[in-house]
Design a protein around this motif. Structure first.
Motif, PDB file in Angstrom:
ATOM      1  N   THR A 122       7.023  -4.355   8.808  1.00  0.00           N
ATOM      2  CA  THR A 122       7.641  -4.811   7.567  1.00  0.00           C
ATOM      3  C   THR A 122       7.254  -6.251   7.308  1.00  0.00           C
ATOM      4  O   THR A 122       7.431  -7.111   8.179  1.00  0.00           O
ATOM      5  CB  THR A 122       9.171  -4.703   7.640  1.00  0.00           C
ATOM      6  OG1 THR A 122       9.548  -3.361   7.955  1.00  0.00           O
ATOM      7  CG2 THR A 122       9.802  -5.105   6.310  1.00  0.00           C
ATOM      8  N   ASN A 123       6.715  -6.527   6.140  1.00  0.00           N
ATOM      9  CA  ASN A 123       6.419  -7.895   5.729  1.00  0.00           C
ATOM     10  C   ASN A 123       7.727  -8.523   5.259  1.00  0.00           C
ATOM     11  O   ASN A 123       8.281  -8.136   4.223  1.00  0.00           O
ATOM     12  CB  ASN A 123       5.376  -7.901   4.605  1.00  0.00           C
ATOM     13  CG  ASN A 123       4.946  -9.311   4.210  1.00  0.00           C
ATOM     14  OD1 ASN A 123       5.569 -10.296   4.595  1.00  0.00           O
ATOM     15  ND2 ASN A 123       3.880  -9.407   3.447  1.00  0.00           N
ATOM     16  N   LEU A 124       8.235  -9.501   5.996  1.00  0.00           N
ATOM     17  CA  LEU A 124       9.535 -10.085   5.682  1.00  0.00           C
ATOM     18  C   LEU A 124       9.503 -10.942   4.427  1.00  0.00           C
ATOM     19  O   LEU A 124      10.558 -11.269   3.876  1.00  0.00           O
ATOM     20  CB  LEU A 124      10.030 -10.908   6.876  1.00  0.00           C
ATOM     21  CG  LEU A 124      10.233 -10.118   8.176  1.00  0.00           C
ATOM     22  CD1 LEU A 124      10.792 -11.014   9.265  1.00  0.00           C
ATOM     23  CD2 LEU A 124      11.160  -8.926   7.950  1.00  0.00           C
ATOM     24  N   ALA A 125       8.308 -11.302   3.957  1.00  0.00           N
ATOM     25  CA  ALA A 125       8.217 -12.138   2.759  1.00  0.00           C
ATOM     26  C   ALA A 125       8.392 -11.334   1.476  1.00  0.00           C
ATOM     27  O   ALA A 125       8.836 -11.866   0.466  1.00  0.00           O
ATOM     28  CB  ALA A 125       6.885 -12.881   2.732  1.00  0.00           C
ATOM     29  N   ASN A 126       8.036 -10.025   1.518  1.00  0.00           N
ATOM     30  CA  ASN A 126       8.114  -9.253   0.274  1.00  0.00           C
ATOM     31  C   ASN A 126       8.748  -7.869   0.435  1.00  0.00           C
ATOM     32  O   ASN A 126       8.862  -7.128  -0.546  1.00  0.00           O
ATOM     33  CB  ASN A 126       6.717  -9.107  -0.352  1.00  0.00           C
ATOM     34  CG  ASN A 126       5.734  -8.390   0.572  1.00  0.00           C
ATOM     35  OD1 ASN A 126       6.121  -7.699   1.509  1.00  0.00           O
ATOM     36  ND2 ASN A 126       4.441  -8.566   0.314  1.00  0.00           N
ATOM     37  N   GLY A 127       9.135  -7.497   1.643  1.00  0.00           N
ATOM     38  CA  GLY A 127       9.814  -6.226   1.848  1.00  0.00           C
ATOM     39  C   GLY A 127       8.911  -5.018   1.965  1.00  0.00           C
ATOM     40  O   GLY A 127       9.397  -3.902   2.175  1.00  0.00           O
TER      41      GLY A 127
END
Length: 277
Positions: A122-127
Motif C-alpha cells: 500500500t502506498n501510504l501517500a495516496n492509498g
C-alpha cells in the motif's frame, strides 16, 4: 357488472404496480452489479489453490556487504517503511527464483520472505494498493523494506518520486505463475505530476542543486533527505503540494553532475540537475 368491472380494474392496477416494482428492483440490481464490477476497490485478495514450491536455495542464510540475512516463513509479517523500484538495468535477467525479471510485471524483491511469495503493498501517500509476486532478493539499502518492479511502482503511483513510504503485508505463497493484481486506486490518490525544474533558494557560493525526488508526503521526503546526508534538504516552495528533496548547492555544473551521479547510484534514477540562476 359494474362490480365485476371494478374488480378486474383493481386487479389490473395491482398487477401493473407489482410489475413496475419488479422492474425497478431488477434495474437497481443491475446497476449495483455494474457498479461493483467498475470499482477496483472491490477487488479481493487472490486465493492461491496451487502454490508454487518455495525455492529451497533462497531460504539459506546469506551475507551482503558484511550483513547477514536469514530468510524464513513469516505469516504475520506486516511492516511499514520505504520502497524503491528498479527497471531497465535488470530487465530480462534471472531473479533469485530463476524466473526472468519482467520490469512491467507486478513483482518485487524482499530480503527475507519466502520465494516465490505474495505481498500486499500500500502506498501510504495516496492509498493505492496492489498485490505483487516476490521472486527476488533485495533491496540492500538501509531503511528500505522492498524493491518494486517498474510496473509495480507505476501501479502505486511512485515512478516520479522514485522512493515512497509503503506498508507491506505478507499474504503467503505465490501461485506457480503470476499472482500480481491491482486492488485499489483511491479517488484522492492522483499520481503526482512529473518533477518540475525550478530555481531553488539562492545560496551564497553555490548555483546548482540536485533534485533527488518529489514526494506528496513530507515524512517520506524527510527520510530520503536524512539518508542522503547533511547537504540534502526538503523544499516545499511551490504550490503543487509536493515536497522536493534537494542536494547541494554546488558551485559549478561539473561538481553538481558528479553529485547527481552519486545520488543516482543511491537508487534515485530520476535525479535532476537544476540551476538557481
Amino acid at each position: 357488472m359494474l362490480i365485476a368491472f371494478r374488480g378486474r380494474a383493481m386487479a389490473d392496477i395491482f398487477c401493473g404496480r407489482v410489475f413496475r416494482g419488479l422492474l425497478v428492483a431488477g434495474l437497481l440490481s443491475m446497476v449495483a452489479a455494474c457498479a461493483g464490477v467498475a470499482r477496483p476497490e472491490a477487488a479481493r485478495l487472490p486465493v492461491v489453490t496451487d502454490p508454487a514450491p518455495i525455492v529451497s536455495g533462497t531460504m539459506r542464510r546469506y551475507q551482503v556487504r558484511g550483513r547477514w540475512y536469514q530468510p524464513a516463513e513469516q505469516p504475520g509479517y506486516d511492516e511499514t517503511g520505504l520502497a524503491s523500484w528498479y527497471g531497465d538495468q535488470f530487465n530480462g535477467r534471472p531473479t533469485a527464483t530463476g524466473e526472468r525479471f519482467d520490469m512491467n510485471a507486478l513483482t518485487a524483491a524482499h530480503k527475507t520472505l519466502p520465494l516465490p511469495g505474495l505481498v500486499e503493498v500500500t502506498n501510504l501517500a495516496n492509498g493505492r494498493r496492489i498485490v505483487v509476486r516476490v521472486n527476488d532478493r533485495g533491496p540492500f539499502v538501509d531503511n528500505r523494506i522492498i524493491d518494486l518492479s517498474r510496473g509495480s511502482a507505476e501501479a502505486l503511483g511512485m515512478l516520479n518520486a522514485g522512493v515512497g513510504e509503503v506498508r507491506v503485508r505478507y499474504l503467503g505463497r505465490a501461485p506457480r505463475t503470476g499472482g500480481g493484481t491491482t486492488l485499489q486506486y483511491a479517488t484522492a490518490g492522483v499520481e503526482p505530476p512529473a518533477p518540475v525544474t525550478r530555481a531553488p533558494p539562492r545560496t551564497e557560493g553555490g548555483a546548482y542543486w540536485i533534485q533527488a525526488g518529489a514526494f506528496s508526503d513530507r515524512r517520506a521526503a524527510r527520510r530520503v533527505a536524512d539518508q542522503l546526508g547533511d547537504q540534502a534538504t526538503v523544499d516545499a516552495g511551490m504550490d503543487d503540494g509536493l515536497f522536493r528533496v534537494l542536494v547541494g548547492p554546488w558551485p559549478d555544473p561539473n561538481a553538481a553532475e558528479r553529485s547527481r551521479q552519486a545520488v543516482i547510484a543511491r537508487g534515485y534514477a530520476d535525479a535532476l540537475l537544476i540551476s538557481a540562476r
